[in-house]
Write a protein that holds these residues in place. Sequence first.
Motif, PDB file in Angstrom:
ATOM      1  N   TYR A  14       0.848  -1.187   0.000  1.00 52.39           N
ATOM      2  CA  TYR A  14       0.000   0.000   0.000  1.00 52.39           C
ATOM      3  C   TYR A  14       0.893   1.250   0.000  1.00 52.39           C
ATOM      4  CZ  TYR A  14      -3.620   3.275   1.462  1.00 52.39           C
ATOM      5  OH  TYR A  14      -4.476   4.345   1.545  1.00 52.39           O
ATOM      6  N   HIS A  16       0.533   4.540   0.685  1.00 52.12           N
ATOM      7  CA  HIS A  16       0.457   5.685   1.594  1.00 52.12           C
ATOM      8  C   HIS A  16       0.804   5.302   3.030  1.00 52.12           C
ATOM      9  CE1 HIS A  16      -1.331   7.705  -1.737  1.00 52.12           C
ATOM     10  NE2 HIS A  16      -2.427   6.982  -1.732  1.00 52.12           N
ATOM     11  N   ILE A  27      -7.898  11.691   2.912  1.00 51.61           N
ATOM     12  CA  ILE A  27      -8.708  10.461   2.920  1.00 51.61           C
ATOM     13  C   ILE A  27      -9.777  10.514   4.021  1.00 51.61           C
ATOM     14  CG2 ILE A  27      -8.625   7.944   3.223  1.00 51.61           C
ATOM     15  CD1 ILE A  27      -5.871   7.996   1.828  1.00 51.61           C
ATOM     16  N   ARG A  30     -13.146  12.473   3.393  1.00 52.33           N
ATOM     17  CA  ARG A  30     -14.086  12.129   2.314  1.00 52.33           C
ATOM     18  C   ARG A  30     -15.478  11.847   2.884  1.00 52.33           C
ATOM     19  NH1 ARG A  30      -9.680   8.214  -0.670  1.00 52.33           N
ATOM     20  NH2 ARG A  30      -8.575   9.904  -1.729  1.00 52.33           N
ATOM     21  N   GLY A  53     -12.309  -2.006   1.677  1.00 54.04           N
ATOM     22  CA  GLY A  53     -11.187  -1.070   1.804  1.00 54.04           C
ATOM     23  C   GLY A  53     -11.699   0.254   2.324  1.00 54.04           C
ATOM     24  N   PRO A  56     -10.505   4.920   6.941  1.00 52.29           N
ATOM     25  CA  PRO A  56     -10.976   5.539   8.191  1.00 52.29           C
ATOM     26  C   PRO A  56     -12.497   5.651   8.296  1.00 52.29           C
ATOM     27  CG  PRO A  56      -9.971   7.183   6.750  1.00 52.29           C
ATOM     28  CD  PRO A  56      -9.771   5.862   6.072  1.00 52.29           C
ATOM     29  N   ILE A  59     -16.550   7.692   4.551  1.00 47.76           N
ATOM     30  CA  ILE A  59     -17.584   7.467   3.530  1.00 47.76           C
ATOM     31  C   ILE A  59     -18.575   6.414   4.049  1.00 47.76           C
ATOM     32  CG2 ILE A  59     -18.047   6.736   1.157  1.00 47.76           C
ATOM     33  CD1 ILE A  59     -15.228   7.594   0.383  1.00 47.76           C
ATOM     34  N   GLU A  78      -6.210  -2.940   7.587  1.00 44.71           N
ATOM     35  CA  GLU A  78      -5.388  -2.164   8.507  1.00 44.71           C
ATOM     36  C   GLU A  78      -6.149  -1.805   9.787  1.00 44.71           C
ATOM     37  OE1 GLU A  78      -2.256  -1.330   8.657  1.00 44.71           O
ATOM     38  OE2 GLU A  78      -2.493   0.186  10.235  1.00 44.71           O
ATOM     39  N   ASP A 103      -9.614  -9.268   4.135  1.00 48.05           N
ATOM     40  CA  ASP A 103      -8.905  -9.028   2.879  1.00 48.05           C
ATOM     41  C   ASP A 103      -9.919  -9.104   1.737  1.00 48.05           C
ATOM     42  OD1 ASP A 103      -7.302  -9.173   0.557  1.00 48.05           O
ATOM     43  OD2 ASP A 103      -5.707 -10.195   1.664  1.00 48.05           O
ATOM     44  N   VAL A 104      -9.961  -8.082   0.904  1.00 48.78           N
ATOM     45  CA  VAL A 104     -10.945  -8.082  -0.189  1.00 48.78           C
ATOM     46  C   VAL A 104     -10.713  -9.222  -1.174  1.00 48.78           C
ATOM     47  CG1 VAL A 104     -11.448  -5.608  -0.120  1.00 48.78           C
ATOM     48  CG2 VAL A 104      -9.596  -6.431  -1.564  1.00 48.78           C
ATOM     49  N   HIS A 120     -14.059   2.367  -2.737  1.00 50.70           N
ATOM     50  CA  HIS A 120     -13.578   3.696  -3.119  1.00 50.70           C
ATOM     51  C   HIS A 120     -12.072   3.810  -2.915  1.00 50.70           C
ATOM     52  CE1 HIS A 120     -12.869   8.040  -2.939  1.00 50.70           C
ATOM     53  NE2 HIS A 120     -13.936   8.119  -3.701  1.00 50.70           N
ATOM     54  N   ALA A 121     -11.363   4.140  -4.013  1.00 55.61           N
ATOM     55  CA  ALA A 121      -9.916   4.417  -3.943  1.00 55.61           C
ATOM     56  C   ALA A 121      -9.129   3.243  -3.379  1.00 55.61           C
ATOM     57  CB  ALA A 121      -9.655   5.678  -3.113  1.00 55.61           C
ATOM     58  N   MET A 122      -9.554   2.040  -3.697  1.00 56.57           N
ATOM     59  CA  MET A 122      -8.865   0.856  -3.176  1.00 56.57           C
ATOM     60  C   MET A 122      -8.331  -0.022  -4.300  1.00 56.57           C
ATOM     61  SD  MET A 122      -9.203  -2.654  -2.220  1.00 56.57           S
ATOM     62  CE  MET A 122     -10.835  -2.875  -2.802  1.00 56.57           C
ATOM     63  N   HIS A 125      -4.937   0.219  -6.011  1.00 56.77           N
ATOM     64  CA  HIS A 125      -3.719  -0.135  -5.275  1.00 56.77           C
ATOM     65  C   HIS A 125      -3.357  -1.609  -5.430  1.00 56.77           C
ATOM     66  CE1 HIS A 125      -3.369   3.718  -3.217  1.00 56.77           C
ATOM     67  NE2 HIS A 125      -4.686   3.697  -3.089  1.00 56.77           N
TER      68      HIS A 125
HETATM   69  C1  LIG Z   1      -6.750   4.992  -0.222  1.00 58.28           C
HETATM   70  S1  LIG Z   1      -7.477   4.097   1.091  1.00 58.28           S
HETATM   71  C2  LIG Z   1      -9.197   4.424   0.775  1.00 58.28           C
HETATM   72  C3  LIG Z   1     -10.036   4.393   2.013  1.00 58.28           C
HETATM   73  C4  LIG Z   1     -11.512   4.738   1.786  1.00 58.28           C
HETATM   74  N1  LIG Z   1     -12.167   3.799   0.912  1.00 58.28           N
HETATM   75  C5  LIG Z   1     -11.609   6.127   1.213  1.00 58.28           C
HETATM   76  O1  LIG Z   1     -11.628   6.304   0.006  1.00 58.28           O
HETATM   77  O2  LIG Z   1     -11.642   7.080   2.030  1.00 58.28           O
HETATM   78  C6  LIG Z   1      -7.342   2.398   0.570  1.00 58.28           C
HETATM   79  C7  LIG Z   1      -7.669   1.416   1.682  1.00 58.28           C
HETATM   80  O3  LIG Z   1      -7.694   0.087   1.130  1.00 58.28           O
HETATM   81  C8  LIG Z   1      -7.149  -0.781   2.097  1.00 58.28           C
HETATM   82  N2  LIG Z   1      -6.714  -2.015   1.451  1.00 58.28           N
HETATM   83  C9  LIG Z   1      -5.666  -2.174   0.598  1.00 58.28           C
HETATM   84  N3  LIG Z   1      -5.576  -3.459   0.233  1.00 58.28           N
HETATM   85  C10 LIG Z   1      -6.583  -4.124   0.849  1.00 58.28           C
HETATM   86  C11 LIG Z   1      -7.016  -5.485   0.868  1.00 58.28           C
HETATM   87  N4  LIG Z   1      -6.375  -6.424   0.151  1.00 58.28           N
HETATM   88  N5  LIG Z   1      -8.099  -5.819   1.610  1.00 58.28           N
HETATM   89  C12 LIG Z   1      -8.750  -4.887   2.349  1.00 58.28           C
HETATM   90  N6  LIG Z   1      -8.377  -3.571   2.370  1.00 58.28           N
HETATM   91  C13 LIG Z   1      -7.311  -3.206   1.639  1.00 58.28           C
HETATM   92  C14 LIG Z   1      -6.015   0.009   2.714  1.00 58.28           C
HETATM   93  O4  LIG Z   1      -5.646  -0.523   3.988  1.00 58.28           O
HETATM   94  C15 LIG Z   1      -6.624   1.406   2.798  1.00 58.28           C
HETATM   95  O5  LIG Z   1      -7.241   1.647   4.035  1.00 58.28           O
END
Ligand SMILES: C[S@@+](CC[C@H](N)C(=O)[O-])C[C@H]1O[C@@H](n2cnc3c(N)ncnc32)[C@H](O)[C@@H]1O
Length: 280
Positions: A14, A16, A27, A30, A53, A56, A59, A78, A103-104, A120-122, A125
């Motif tokens: 990840y 950030h 973040i 939002r 994902g 915080p 949303i 996290e 885990d997604v 959103h925004a996940m 990554h």
């Molecule tokens: C950029 S943040 C976006 C948070 C929120 N959705 C938003 O837009 O405000 C991406 C989030 O995805 C989570 N994430 C990344 N890989 C993941 C996974 N494999 N399973 C679950 N969460 C994951 C990260 O820990 C992080 O909190």
Amino acid sequence: MQDDAGHSEQQDAYMHEYDGALTEQVIAGRTADVHGAFFLPYLRAGMDVLDCGCGPGSITVGLAEAVTPGSVTGIDLEESQLARAHETASGLGLANVTFETADVRDLPFEDGRFDAVFSHAMLEHLPDPVPVLVEMRRVLKPGGLAAIRCIDLDGTIIAPDDGRLAAGHELWRKYRQHCGGDAFMGRRLRALLREAGFARTVGTTSSETWATPERAQSMSSVMTDEFTGPKIAQAAIQMGWADQAELEAIAHALDDWGTHPDAFMAIVWGEAVGWKEQTC
Ligand SMILES: C[S@@+](CC[C@H](N)C(=O)[O-])C[C@H]1O[C@@H](n2cnc3c(N)ncnc32)[C@H](O)[C@@H]1O
């Protein structure tokens, strides 16, 4: 070493800092009204929704308000983000939202559990998004919908710029690919949903702007924090994308931009909704 898509040996990290300025000032600020606006028209009171994902949770809580007396489950890998999400929901007195570590790529829910799945925004990554969307589809009821929003870095506008900010933007793109993600995923969402088996899809875009003195100043300090923080700087130097002097030039340019009376920045988000087919 990079492959044709710009991915390097470091994958699946990840990009950030969970306690950095980007998480705190961007973040965590939002909202469902703004960042989930493309999804809200499909929500109805009583629905059971999954937010993948959720970070915080700022949303997620708005989605919970929209489906009351239904419920929303937010998942993230996290713990620090989930703790924060819990705190936000408790502060608002919301009883219809829960947060779980998951885990997604391997959702701990039975088939057909949810009316809608949001992310959103996940996805941008993750190196391998289609199996994730297949998982999301699996936990949807027949006729249920998935709503995904991802940034596409080709849509970034930043002015005024003497070239140093463009260099910073290019570094940002390289770093995203380096971490295993896709800087241009916004445009691929309909294709990815279709590949994952969604029957019908609809795509939209929306933008987000930083063009007031306060917002420009805030974005400038967030980006300076990113470029002077250990993650990007270390990768940039290790990979030979920039040296220390170039990184400092980018940080100075961001400082100058943040106090410039004409500072203007906008980003484009790709959005798509896909429906799981009804069974007879
Ligand atoms: C950029 S943040 C976006 C948070 C929120 N959705 C938003 O837009 O405000 C991406 C989030 O995805 C989570 N994430 C990344 N890989 C993941 C996974 N494999 N399973 C679950 N969460 C994951 C990260 O820990 C992080 O909190």
